[in-house]
Design a protein around this motif. Structure first.
Motif, mmCIF file in Angstrom:
data_model
loop_
_atom_site.group_PDB
_atom_site.id
_atom_site.type_symbol
_atom_site.label_atom_id
_atom_site.label_comp_id
_atom_site.label_asym_id
_atom_site.label_seq_id
_atom_site.Cartn_x
_atom_site.Cartn_y
_atom_site.Cartn_z
ATOM 1 N N PHE A 452 -13.132 0.956 5.002
ATOM 2 C CA PHE A 452 -12.496 1.229 6.287
ATOM 3 C C PHE A 452 -11.740 2.556 6.313
ATOM 4 C CE2 PHE A 452 -9.727 -1.422 3.632
ATOM 5 C CZ PHE A 452 -8.623 -0.606 3.505
ATOM 6 N N ALA A 453 -11.610 3.223 5.153
ATOM 7 C CA ALA A 453 -10.727 4.383 5.051
ATOM 8 C C ALA A 453 -11.425 5.650 5.542
ATOM 9 C CB ALA A 453 -10.228 4.547 3.624
ATOM 10 N N THR A 454 -11.667 5.700 6.849
ATOM 11 C CA THR A 454 -12.210 6.901 7.473
ATOM 12 C C THR A 454 -11.156 8.004 7.443
ATOM 13 O OG1 THR A 454 -11.405 6.259 9.649
ATOM 14 C CG2 THR A 454 -13.603 5.469 9.016
ATOM 15 N N PRO A 455 -11.540 9.258 7.695
ATOM 16 C CA PRO A 455 -10.525 10.321 7.765
ATOM 17 C C PRO A 455 -9.419 10.018 8.771
ATOM 18 C CG PRO A 455 -12.707 11.296 7.578
ATOM 19 C CD PRO A 455 -12.915 9.815 7.743
ATOM 20 N N SER A 456 -9.781 9.461 9.933
ATOM 21 C CA SER A 456 -8.757 9.127 10.931
ATOM 22 C C SER A 456 -7.830 8.038 10.416
ATOM 23 C CB SER A 456 -9.415 8.664 12.238
ATOM 24 O OG SER A 456 -10.077 9.735 12.865
ATOM 25 N N TYR A 457 -8.396 7.036 9.736
ATOM 26 C CA TYR A 457 -7.558 5.962 9.214
ATOM 27 C C TYR A 457 -6.629 6.488 8.129
ATOM 28 C CZ TYR A 457 -6.010 1.378 7.736
ATOM 29 O OH TYR A 457 -5.222 0.299 7.446
ATOM 30 N N ARG A 458 -7.126 7.358 7.269
ATOM 31 C CA ARG A 458 -6.268 7.890 6.208
ATOM 32 C C ARG A 458 -5.066 8.634 6.792
ATOM 33 N NH1 ARG A 458 -11.203 9.430 3.719
ATOM 34 N NH2 ARG A 458 -10.755 11.636 4.050
ATOM 35 N N ARG A 459 -5.260 9.305 7.912
ATOM 36 C CA ARG A 459 -4.164 10.064 8.524
ATOM 37 C C ARG A 459 -3.077 9.153 9.087
ATOM 38 N NH1 ARG A 459 -8.511 13.479 10.100
ATOM 39 N NH2 ARG A 459 -8.696 12.437 12.126
ATOM 40 N N SER A 460 -3.350 7.858 9.192
ATOM 41 C CA SER A 460 -2.358 6.922 9.729
ATOM 42 C C SER A 460 -1.405 6.385 8.671
ATOM 43 C CB SER A 460 -3.063 5.739 10.412
ATOM 44 O OG SER A 460 -3.654 4.870 9.439
ATOM 45 N N GLY A 461 -1.566 6.771 7.406
ATOM 46 C CA GLY A 461 -0.722 6.252 6.336
ATOM 47 C C GLY A 461 0.730 6.649 6.519
ATOM 48 N N PHE A 462 1.647 5.701 6.248
ATOM 49 C CA PHE A 462 3.062 6.006 6.464
ATOM 50 C C PHE A 462 3.869 6.143 5.174
ATOM 51 C CE2 PHE A 462 3.190 1.239 7.229
ATOM 52 C CZ PHE A 462 3.962 0.883 6.120
ATOM 53 N N ALA A 463 3.214 6.148 4.007
ATOM 54 C CA ALA A 463 3.960 6.306 2.758
ATOM 55 C C ALA A 463 4.759 7.602 2.748
ATOM 56 C CB ALA A 463 3.015 6.255 1.558
ATOM 57 N N ASN A 464 4.210 8.636 3.375
ATOM 58 C CA ASN A 464 4.892 9.929 3.421
ATOM 59 C C ASN A 464 6.176 9.882 4.248
ATOM 60 O OD1 ASN A 464 1.838 10.028 3.490
ATOM 61 N ND2 ASN A 464 2.241 12.083 2.723
ATOM 62 N N GLU A 465 6.340 8.844 5.070
ATOM 63 C CA GLU A 465 7.474 8.778 5.997
ATOM 64 C C GLU A 465 8.649 7.970 5.451
ATOM 65 O OE1 GLU A 465 7.009 10.623 8.502
ATOM 66 O OE2 GLU A 465 4.852 10.693 8.837
ATOM 67 N N ILE A 466 8.489 7.329 4.298
ATOM 68 C CA ILE A 466 9.524 6.407 3.820
ATOM 69 C C ILE A 466 10.036 6.844 2.454
ATOM 70 C CG2 ILE A 466 8.652 4.464 5.164
ATOM 71 C CD1 ILE A 466 7.263 3.431 2.674
ATOM 72 N N ASP A 467 11.152 6.246 2.041
ATOM 73 C CA ASP A 467 11.790 6.620 0.781
ATOM 74 C C ASP A 467 11.292 5.809 -0.399
ATOM 75 O OD1 ASP A 467 14.006 8.638 1.608
ATOM 76 O OD2 ASP A 467 14.161 7.026 3.072
ATOM 77 N N PHE A 468 10.796 4.619 -0.156
ATOM 78 C CA PHE A 468 10.173 3.824 -1.207
ATOM 79 C C PHE A 468 9.381 2.683 -0.576
ATOM 80 C CE2 PHE A 468 14.599 2.436 -0.817
ATOM 81 C CZ PHE A 468 14.470 1.088 -0.542
ATOM 82 N N LEU A 469 8.412 2.207 -1.328
ATOM 83 C CA LEU A 469 7.552 1.105 -0.895
ATOM 84 C C LEU A 469 7.589 0.013 -1.951
ATOM 85 C CD1 LEU A 469 5.220 0.055 1.072
ATOM 86 C CD2 LEU A 469 3.662 0.981 -0.648
ATOM 87 N N ILE A 470 7.806 -1.222 -1.492
ATOM 88 C CA ILE A 470 7.709 -2.392 -2.363
ATOM 89 C C ILE A 470 6.449 -3.140 -1.963
ATOM 90 C CG2 ILE A 470 8.816 -4.516 -3.146
ATOM 91 C CD1 ILE A 470 11.449 -3.331 -1.909
ATOM 92 N N THR A 471 5.580 -3.426 -2.908
ATOM 93 C CA THR A 471 4.402 -4.241 -2.592
ATOM 94 C C THR A 471 4.502 -5.572 -3.325
ATOM 95 O OG1 THR A 471 3.028 -3.300 -4.358
ATOM 96 C CG2 THR A 471 2.937 -2.230 -2.200
ATOM 97 N N GLY A 472 4.136 -6.626 -2.636
ATOM 98 C CA GLY A 472 4.214 -7.964 -3.210
ATOM 99 C C GLY A 472 3.086 -8.209 -4.192
ATOM 100 N N CYS A 473 3.375 -8.072 -5.464
ATOM 101 C CA CYS A 473 2.398 -8.353 -6.528
ATOM 102 C C CYS A 473 2.608 -9.802 -6.966
ATOM 103 C CB CYS A 473 2.596 -7.383 -7.688
ATOM 104 S SG CYS A 473 2.548 -5.639 -7.196
ATOM 105 N N TYR A 474 2.431 -10.706 -6.015
ATOM 106 C CA TYR A 474 2.852 -12.094 -6.179
ATOM 107 C C TYR A 474 1.776 -12.915 -6.884
ATOM 108 C CZ TYR A 474 6.767 -11.197 -2.967
ATOM 109 O OH TYR A 474 7.919 -10.724 -2.364
ATOM 110 N N TYR A 475 1.643 -12.670 -8.171
ATOM 111 C CA TYR A 475 0.653 -13.372 -8.985
ATOM 112 C C TYR A 475 1.330 -13.929 -10.242
ATOM 113 C CZ TYR A 475 -2.556 -10.623 -6.114
ATOM 114 O OH TYR A 475 -3.230 -10.052 -5.062
ATOM 115 N N PRO A 476 0.910 -15.103 -10.709
ATOM 116 C CA PRO A 476 1.496 -15.657 -11.937
ATOM 117 C C PRO A 476 0.964 -15.007 -13.206
ATOM 118 C CG PRO A 476 -0.153 -17.157 -11.056
ATOM 119 C CD PRO A 476 0.001 -16.053 -10.045
ATOM 120 N N THR A 477 -0.197 -14.347 -13.127
ATOM 121 C CA THR A 477 -0.782 -13.686 -14.296
ATOM 122 C C THR A 477 -0.286 -12.255 -14.357
ATOM 123 O OG1 THR A 477 -2.749 -15.074 -14.135
ATOM 124 C CG2 THR A 477 -2.920 -13.090 -15.485
ATOM 125 N N ALA A 478 0.241 -11.855 -15.494
ATOM 126 C CA ALA A 478 0.901 -10.552 -15.594
ATOM 127 C C ALA A 478 -0.077 -9.396 -15.714
ATOM 128 C CB ALA A 478 1.856 -10.555 -16.788
#
Length: 606
Positions: A452-478
């Motif tokens: 799905f990561a077309t050039p237009s979709y890639r331009r919609s990313g907001f990581a550049n706009e924030i100070d940090f990102l937390i992602t839920g790595c919610y798995y019991p296996t390490a």
């Protein structure tokens, strides 16, 4: 600190000089015989774990955090689940002291849960005073006490907020129920059978397999489920490819026909049965189709627990911005963290007239709605499919970019109140699910290989706009190593999820791995391994949540965090330095290798 996973340098441009080729061959030979899995102990107080050294260590952010011995250690406090842990001043004093003593450096205090209520005196939102029989005295203000105690112990503290959820389905509470016109509008496919000779003629079909629909057609998974008492009942046998195999009057004498393997039975009485008799030609195709219905989300309460609002509605946006401004004006938070309701309600949201008008303005044409975006199809088991329309890709990118614009606007707004205010976001780590909910947390520069990561979709990313990102790595296996030993999916591990998040963010911001304590089934050793994996594959860890038997895991967390570490996000200007270095590397043609995709599990905080 024993940490054997080497940092990965960016690749240099191609150079075919003999000495360069020889050096590259020598490096490749050395790598060929180097063990892929190596012991890592970024938390020396815990036993080490075997880490995939080929997957980890990429990025300037990762290398910077390691070089400067930094780790985010964030404690999340859900406001509804933990009322009894903070409903008096003494409890807060004790709790914050415990968090500091364990070794955390940041607190996330949930002040606006999915119900849309808040735990402070607000001029905008209703007050949360009770939840599941637990009380928060209306005269008690917990937020100032939390901030005072966090400051006393040298902890950063952030306000956790849900941007676009304003109600809770299980308890039917929240201000969004009184704002029906601002709720997100869902595109729901109503199943119908059409007359192949005249498609304007149709009859309704039950929306669920084996669920009778009086006056319409029901699809049954077995012949034995078909009613046999109606004198005018009629049924069709349907092959898996949709072809009609046979038809019969259900009260007729003789043996029942045999249902084809993986086939379906279409059954009806009355006028709907006449429709089946007229259109059900043996060898013909069952014309199962859908008609679009547009309904406010409160009319479909089975959809999900949060009552989601329309992110494209001007009043919804304004209210969310006002809430952020109120929190940052009233209190001395270090910033705001948006929880996982910074999104749309699903692929079928939002299909309101407001959103339609905005998208038509964007593409500059009047649309055949919803077909120019997509049309839902139905399989014979009544599961949904999607038929993309002419503007499908642009629709997906546009929705996500609207979210990026909102994030950038809120960031600027809170920094106008406090120039040092930070904006963070929590999201699920399996990026492959996020296009459906219109929230692109990756960098605008990341080329990931996702379909799905077309050039237009890639331009919609907001990581550049924030100070940090937390992602839920919610798995019991390490780790991947552990998953391989179990014969399990390597993508459904803390390590793989955190590593993928780090690569997709691509130095646009700091990346921290979220762990859910309830995943570890009361086994602190499982948590210990997960903590090692989290801070190996990202720049820190967030622990969710205080209510999940936290005291059981506190000794393990204390061992993990026994040596204090600053969080990368607390060093002013450091992420900007990382971004500049990344931009310089791109300009010089130094790029990281392709992103390795490992498939995680579904679940986006619904």
């Amino acid at each position: 600190m024993a940490f054997l996973v080497a940092a990965r340098p960016a690749l240099a441009p191609a150079d075919d000089r003999p000495e360069v080729v020889a050096a590259a061959d020598a490096e490749q030979t050395a790598r060929r015989f180097r063990p892929r899995f190596e012991l890592a102990t970024p938390l020396p107080g815990l036993a080490g774990v075997m880490i995939d050294s080929f997957l980890n260590g990429y990025g300037i952010a990762q290398q910077t955090a390691r070089a400067q011995n930094m780790q985010a250690r964030m404690m999340w406090i859900d406001c509804t689940a933990n009322i009894e842990r903070y409903n008096t001043e003494d409890k807060i004093v004790e709790l914050v002291a415990q968090i500091k003593q364990i070794g955390f450096n940041s607190i996330v205090l949930d002040v606006k849960p999915i119900s849309g209520q808040v735990i402070y005196a607000s001029a905008l939102a209703p007050r949360l005073t009770a939840w599941r029989g637990k009380n928060l005295p209306p005269e008690f203000e917990p937020v100032p006490v939390f901030i005072r105690e966090a400051r006393r112990h040298g902890l950063l503290i952030y306000a956790g907020m849900n941007a676009f959820s304003e109600g809770h389905r299980m308890f039917l509470v929240g201000p969004g129920y009184a704002k029906r016109d601002q709720q997100t509008v869902l595109y729901e496919p109503r199943p119908v059978l059409r007359d192949p000779a005249d498609r304007s003629q149709s009859v309704d079909v039950s929306p669920k397999l084996d669920l009778p629909l009086p006056g319409g057609v029901t699809l049954y998974s077995a012949i034995d489920k078909v009613p046999t008492t109606a004198p005018d009942g009629f049924a069709l046998l349907i092959r898996p490819n949709g072809r009609i195999a046979d038809g019969w009057e259900v009260l007729s004498f003789g043996p029942k026909p045999t249902l084809p393997a993986r086939g379906t039975v279409a059954y009806a009485t009355g006028a709907a049965a006449e429709f089946l008799r007229r259109t059900g030609n043996i060898g013909g195709q069952l014309a199962l189709d859908t008609e679009a219905q547009y309904v406010p989300i409160s009319d479909r309460p089975e959809q999900q627990i949060p009552l989601m609002m329309n992110p494209n509605h001007p009043e919804v946006q304004r209210y969310a911005e006002q809430m952020a401004a109120e929190v940052m004006t009233k209190f001395d938070f270090n910033g705001i963290i948006y929880d996982d309701r910074l999104r749309y309600a699903g692929l079928n949201a939002d299909f309101s007239e407001i959103t339609r008008a905005e998208f038509e303005r964007h593409v500059g044409v009047k649309l055949a709605w919803p077909d120019d975006v997509f049309r839902y199809t139905l399989n014979l088991n009544l599961s949904r499919g999607v038929r993309p329309g002419r503007y499908y890709d642009e629709w997906m990118a546009w929705r996500a970019d609207r979210m990026r614009q909102f994030v950038a606007g809120v960031r600027d707004q809170i920094r106008a109140i406090n120039p040092e205010a930070q904006l963070g976001v929590y999201a699920g780590s399996w990026y492959g699910e996020y296009p459906n909910i219109g929230s692109n947390w990756a960098s605008t520069f990341t080329e990931s290989g996702f379909w799905f990561a077309t050039p237009s979709y890639r331009r919609s990313g907001f990581a550049n706009e924030i100070d940090f990102l937390i992602t839920g790595c919610y798995y019991p296996t390490a780790t991947i190593y552990d998953a391989m030993g179990k014969g399990a999916n390597i993508g459904a591990t803390v390590e793989a999820a955190a590593a993928l998040s780090n690569r997709l963010v691509g130095d646009a911001t700091w990346t921290y791995a979220g762990l859910m304590l309830s995943e570890f089934r009361g086994d602190p050793e499982l948590l210990a391994d997960a903590l090692q994996a989290a801070v190996t594959a990202s720049q820190g860890v967030m622990v969710f949540d205080l209510s999940h038997d936290f005291d059981v895991y506190a000794p393990t967390l204390r061992r993990a965090f026994n040596a204090p570490r600053p969080a990368p996000h607390q060093v002013r200007g450091l992420i900007e330095s990382v971004r500049r270095k990344r931009a310089a590397a791109r300009a010089a043609g130094r790029l990281d290798p392709p992103v390795v995709l490992t498939v995680g599990a579904a679940g986006t905080g619904q």
